[in-house]
Design a protein around this motif. Structure first.
Motif, PDB file in Angstrom:
ATOM      1  N   LEU A  97       5.842 -10.416  18.713  1.00  0.00           N
ATOM      2  CA  LEU A  97       5.040  -9.619  17.786  1.00  0.00           C
ATOM      3  C   LEU A  97       4.849 -10.288  16.432  1.00  0.00           C
ATOM      4  O   LEU A  97       5.778 -10.905  15.897  1.00  0.00           O
ATOM      5  CB  LEU A  97       5.716  -8.264  17.557  1.00  0.00           C
ATOM      6  CG  LEU A  97       5.982  -7.404  18.792  1.00  0.00           C
ATOM      7  CD1 LEU A  97       6.774  -6.162  18.397  1.00  0.00           C
ATOM      8  CD2 LEU A  97       4.667  -7.015  19.454  1.00  0.00           C
ATOM      9  N   ILE A  98       3.662 -10.157  15.898  1.00  0.00           N
ATOM     10  CA  ILE A  98       3.429 -10.392  14.475  1.00  0.00           C
ATOM     11  C   ILE A  98       2.915  -9.065  13.920  1.00  0.00           C
ATOM     12  O   ILE A  98       1.835  -8.582  14.300  1.00  0.00           O
ATOM     13  CB  ILE A  98       2.422 -11.523  14.236  1.00  0.00           C
ATOM     14  CG1 ILE A  98       3.022 -12.846  14.736  1.00  0.00           C
ATOM     15  CG2 ILE A  98       2.068 -11.616  12.752  1.00  0.00           C
ATOM     16  CD1 ILE A  98       2.178 -14.067  14.482  1.00  0.00           C
ATOM     17  N   ILE A  99       3.735  -8.477  13.064  1.00  0.00           N
ATOM     18  CA  ILE A  99       3.472  -7.111  12.591  1.00  0.00           C
ATOM     19  C   ILE A  99       2.813  -7.172  11.223  1.00  0.00           C
ATOM     20  O   ILE A  99       3.375  -7.725  10.269  1.00  0.00           O
ATOM     21  CB  ILE A  99       4.792  -6.309  12.532  1.00  0.00           C
ATOM     22  CG1 ILE A  99       5.451  -6.280  13.921  1.00  0.00           C
ATOM     23  CG2 ILE A  99       4.533  -4.897  12.025  1.00  0.00           C
ATOM     24  CD1 ILE A  99       6.878  -5.759  13.910  1.00  0.00           C
ATOM     25  N   VAL A 100       1.615  -6.611  11.143  1.00  0.00           N
ATOM     26  CA  VAL A 100       0.885  -6.532   9.874  1.00  0.00           C
ATOM     27  C   VAL A 100       1.177  -5.150   9.284  1.00  0.00           C
ATOM     28  O   VAL A 100       0.662  -4.134   9.746  1.00  0.00           O
ATOM     29  CB  VAL A 100      -0.627  -6.726  10.094  1.00  0.00           C
ATOM     30  CG1 VAL A 100      -1.372  -6.589   8.773  1.00  0.00           C
ATOM     31  CG2 VAL A 100      -0.890  -8.089  10.736  1.00  0.00           C
ATOM     32  N   GLY A 101       2.046  -5.105   8.299  1.00  0.00           N
ATOM     33  CA  GLY A 101       2.521  -3.841   7.751  1.00  0.00           C
ATOM     34  C   GLY A 101       1.519  -3.190   6.807  1.00  0.00           C
ATOM     35  O   GLY A 101       0.887  -3.852   5.991  1.00  0.00           O
ATOM     36  N   VAL A 102       1.393  -1.875   6.938  1.00  0.00           N
ATOM     37  CA  VAL A 102       0.501  -1.103   6.078  1.00  0.00           C
ATOM     38  C   VAL A 102       1.317  -0.020   5.365  1.00  0.00           C
ATOM     39  O   VAL A 102       1.766   0.929   6.006  1.00  0.00           O
ATOM     40  CB  VAL A 102      -0.617  -0.423   6.899  1.00  0.00           C
ATOM     41  CG1 VAL A 102      -1.475   0.458   5.996  1.00  0.00           C
ATOM     42  CG2 VAL A 102      -1.474  -1.464   7.596  1.00  0.00           C
ATOM     43  N   PRO A 103       1.552  -0.159   4.058  1.00  0.00           N
ATOM     44  CA  PRO A 103       2.199   0.920   3.315  1.00  0.00           C
ATOM     45  C   PRO A 103       1.318   2.167   3.372  1.00  0.00           C
ATOM     46  O   PRO A 103       0.149   2.115   2.991  1.00  0.00           O
ATOM     47  CB  PRO A 103       2.298   0.362   1.887  1.00  0.00           C
ATOM     48  CG  PRO A 103       2.206  -1.127   2.064  1.00  0.00           C
ATOM     49  CD  PRO A 103       1.265  -1.317   3.220  1.00  0.00           C
ATOM     50  N   CYS A 104       1.850   3.254   3.879  1.00  0.00           N
ATOM     51  CA  CYS A 104       1.021   4.426   4.202  1.00  0.00           C
ATOM     52  C   CYS A 104       1.119   5.488   3.106  1.00  0.00           C
ATOM     53  O   CYS A 104       2.185   5.698   2.520  1.00  0.00           O
ATOM     54  CB  CYS A 104       1.493   5.000   5.547  1.00  0.00           C
ATOM     55  SG  CYS A 104       0.537   6.408   6.123  1.00  0.00           S
ATOM     56  N   VAL A 167      -0.357  -5.763   3.891  1.00  0.00           N
ATOM     57  CA  VAL A 167      -1.732  -5.760   3.385  1.00  0.00           C
ATOM     58  C   VAL A 167      -1.804  -5.247   1.949  1.00  0.00           C
ATOM     59  O   VAL A 167      -2.856  -5.326   1.312  1.00  0.00           O
ATOM     60  CB  VAL A 167      -2.657  -4.892   4.277  1.00  0.00           C
ATOM     61  CG1 VAL A 167      -2.706  -5.431   5.687  1.00  0.00           C
ATOM     62  CG2 VAL A 167      -2.234  -3.431   4.267  1.00  0.00           C
ATOM     63  N   ALA A 168      -0.681  -4.711   1.436  1.00  0.00           N
ATOM     64  CA  ALA A 168      -0.662  -4.199   0.071  1.00  0.00           C
ATOM     65  C   ALA A 168       0.782  -4.050  -0.376  1.00  0.00           C
ATOM     66  O   ALA A 168       1.708  -4.149   0.444  1.00  0.00           O
ATOM     67  CB  ALA A 168      -1.372  -2.844   0.001  1.00  0.00           C
ATOM     68  N   ASP A 169       0.970  -3.821  -1.674  1.00  0.00           N
ATOM     69  CA  ASP A 169       2.330  -3.594  -2.178  1.00  0.00           C
ATOM     70  C   ASP A 169       2.912  -2.330  -1.550  1.00  0.00           C
ATOM     71  O   ASP A 169       2.183  -1.378  -1.231  1.00  0.00           O
ATOM     72  CB  ASP A 169       2.307  -3.432  -3.700  1.00  0.00           C
ATOM     73  CG  ASP A 169       1.884  -4.728  -4.393  1.00  0.00           C
ATOM     74  OD1 ASP A 169       2.069  -5.811  -3.793  1.00  0.00           O
ATOM     75  OD2 ASP A 169       1.364  -4.636  -5.527  1.00  0.00           O
ATOM     76  N   LEU A 170       4.227  -2.315  -1.409  1.00  0.00           N
ATOM     77  CA  LEU A 170       4.889  -1.134  -0.864  1.00  0.00           C
ATOM     78  C   LEU A 170       4.636   0.071  -1.765  1.00  0.00           C
ATOM     79  O   LEU A 170       4.546  -0.053  -2.986  1.00  0.00           O
ATOM     80  CB  LEU A 170       6.397  -1.392  -0.743  1.00  0.00           C
ATOM     81  CG  LEU A 170       6.801  -2.538   0.205  1.00  0.00           C
ATOM     82  CD1 LEU A 170       8.311  -2.747   0.150  1.00  0.00           C
ATOM     83  CD2 LEU A 170       6.359  -2.255   1.643  1.00  0.00           C
ATOM     84  N   VAL A 171       4.503   1.236  -1.138  1.00  0.00           N
ATOM     85  CA  VAL A 171       4.298   2.458  -1.916  1.00  0.00           C
ATOM     86  C   VAL A 171       5.655   3.083  -2.230  1.00  0.00           C
ATOM     87  O   VAL A 171       6.658   2.790  -1.567  1.00  0.00           O
ATOM     88  CB  VAL A 171       3.426   3.479  -1.141  1.00  0.00           C
ATOM     89  CG1 VAL A 171       2.038   2.917  -0.918  1.00  0.00           C
ATOM     90  CG2 VAL A 171       4.073   3.860   0.189  1.00  0.00           C
ATOM     91  N   GLU A 172       5.684   3.946  -3.241  1.00  0.00           N
ATOM     92  CA  GLU A 172       6.932   4.626  -3.576  1.00  0.00           C
ATOM     93  C   GLU A 172       7.223   5.678  -2.510  1.00  0.00           C
ATOM     94  O   GLU A 172       6.359   6.492  -2.189  1.00  0.00           O
ATOM     95  CB  GLU A 172       6.829   5.287  -4.954  1.00  0.00           C
ATOM     96  CG  GLU A 172       8.128   5.917  -5.408  1.00  0.00           C
ATOM     97  CD  GLU A 172       8.015   6.516  -6.810  1.00  0.00           C
ATOM     98  OE1 GLU A 172       9.004   7.080  -7.282  1.00  0.00           O
ATOM     99  OE2 GLU A 172       6.919   6.423  -7.410  1.00  0.00           O
TER     100      GLU A 172
END
Length: 315
Positions: A97-104, A167-172
């Protein structure tokens, strides 16, 4: 979150062009409003079809078990926790796997929006914190936080727990969230009242198994409800059989459920199926201090045996 779309396309394009993955699993825009749908693409040109918005709630981990290719996959918090569960349960290997993380920031509840809009949705425009809906009653604007899926409103793991790129900075992460207020209210009932509550809860069930089919944890080659020799469960919508199905499915998910909401989202008659799984999630947290899908090197509490387990009642 719609701004993530171009970053996801770029990541997929690079992974496919470089040959690092054979297939990329993400979302494309659906043919009706508020219905983004999973898609598997195998060439870089198709990356242009990828899409991301607040309607990408389906858990993509559902498409991983027993695949043999090298896979790129988009993962928000709950997807990533189910990916961890699948790796721990040997359904997929991490090195595949190559996981493209999305802070939701939470997914929108399409049914809630439809009710608030007063009928069918003809068009939707998503902005940072607003959903602008056009229906037969005209155009209306909703704050996104008011129309989130119930599980997203109480989610405390919005960031992916495992990823190779973001794809973006981590959300709080949300803090001081009371995740089990509704479950405690059920626990406060007498046994007779609880039985009546759950019987009423499943009354509309038509045993279509959409909740099971949408669940990323239900990957058994043959489900117990489909066995004929022996037949564990009747095939009709007899109330006892229906209740047995929901209870056993919930126990099957104990210590593994990430509360991704896939079961409730899939239910065609709107049963709040998470009432079953959330109770087990609460019990596992209190008994074992365990939350599913957070660790790659530990198996769920009910999936392992230790000589010092407190099982004196068996002896």
């Amino acid at each position: 979150m719609i701004r993530y779309t171009e970053k996801i396309r770029q990541a997929a394009r690079q992974l496919l062009e470089s040959g690092k993955v054979d297939v990329f699993i993400g979302f494309r825009k659906g043919t009706v409003p508020m219905m983004s749908e999973p898609t598997l693409i195998r060439n870089a040109q198709a990356a242009e079809t990828l899409h991301w918005d607040s309607n990408c709630g389906i858990n993509l981990a559902n498409y991983l078990p027993k695949r043999s290719e090298r896979i790129g996959i988009v993962a928000k918090g709950c997807d990533s926790r189910n990916i961890v569960t699948h790796i721990v349960e040997n359904q997929i290997r991490r090195e595949q796997l190559i996981i493209v993380g999305v802070p939701c920031e939470g997914m929108v509840d399409r049914r809630k929006v439809t009710r608030m809009a007063g009928g069918d949705i003809l068009d939707v425009v998503e902005e940072e914190s607003r959903i602008i809906v056009t229906g037969k009653a005209g155009q209306q604007t909703f704050d996104k936080k008011d129309v989130l899926q119930e599980n997203c409103a109480i989610c405390i793991h919005r960031n992916p727990v495992v990823y190779d790129e973001l794809v973006a900075d981590l959300v709080e992460e949300q803090k001081d969230v009371d995740r089990y207020e509704d479950i405690r209210a059920i626990e406060d009932k007498t046994p007779e009242e609880r039985w009546e509550y759950f019987q009423k809860l499943i009354e509309p069930c038509i045993r279509c198994y959409a909740c099971r089919n949408a669940c990323p944890l239900c990957y058994c080659p043959t489900c117990f409800v489909d066995e004929s020799k022996p037949q564990w469960l009747g095939k009709s919508i007899d109330r006892t059989d229906t209740m047995t199905f929901h209870f056993l499915r919930a126990y099957h998910c104990a210590g593994r459920c990430t509360d991704c909401g896939a079961c409730e989202r899939a239910c065609p008659v709107g049963i709040r199926v998470r009432k079953f799984t959330k109770k087990l999630e609460k019990d596992i947290k209190e008994l074992y201090d365990w939350e599913a899908g957070l660790a790659l090197d530990e198996r769920p509490p009910l999936d392992r045996y230790r000589p010092d387990d407190p099982n004196g009642f068996i002896l």
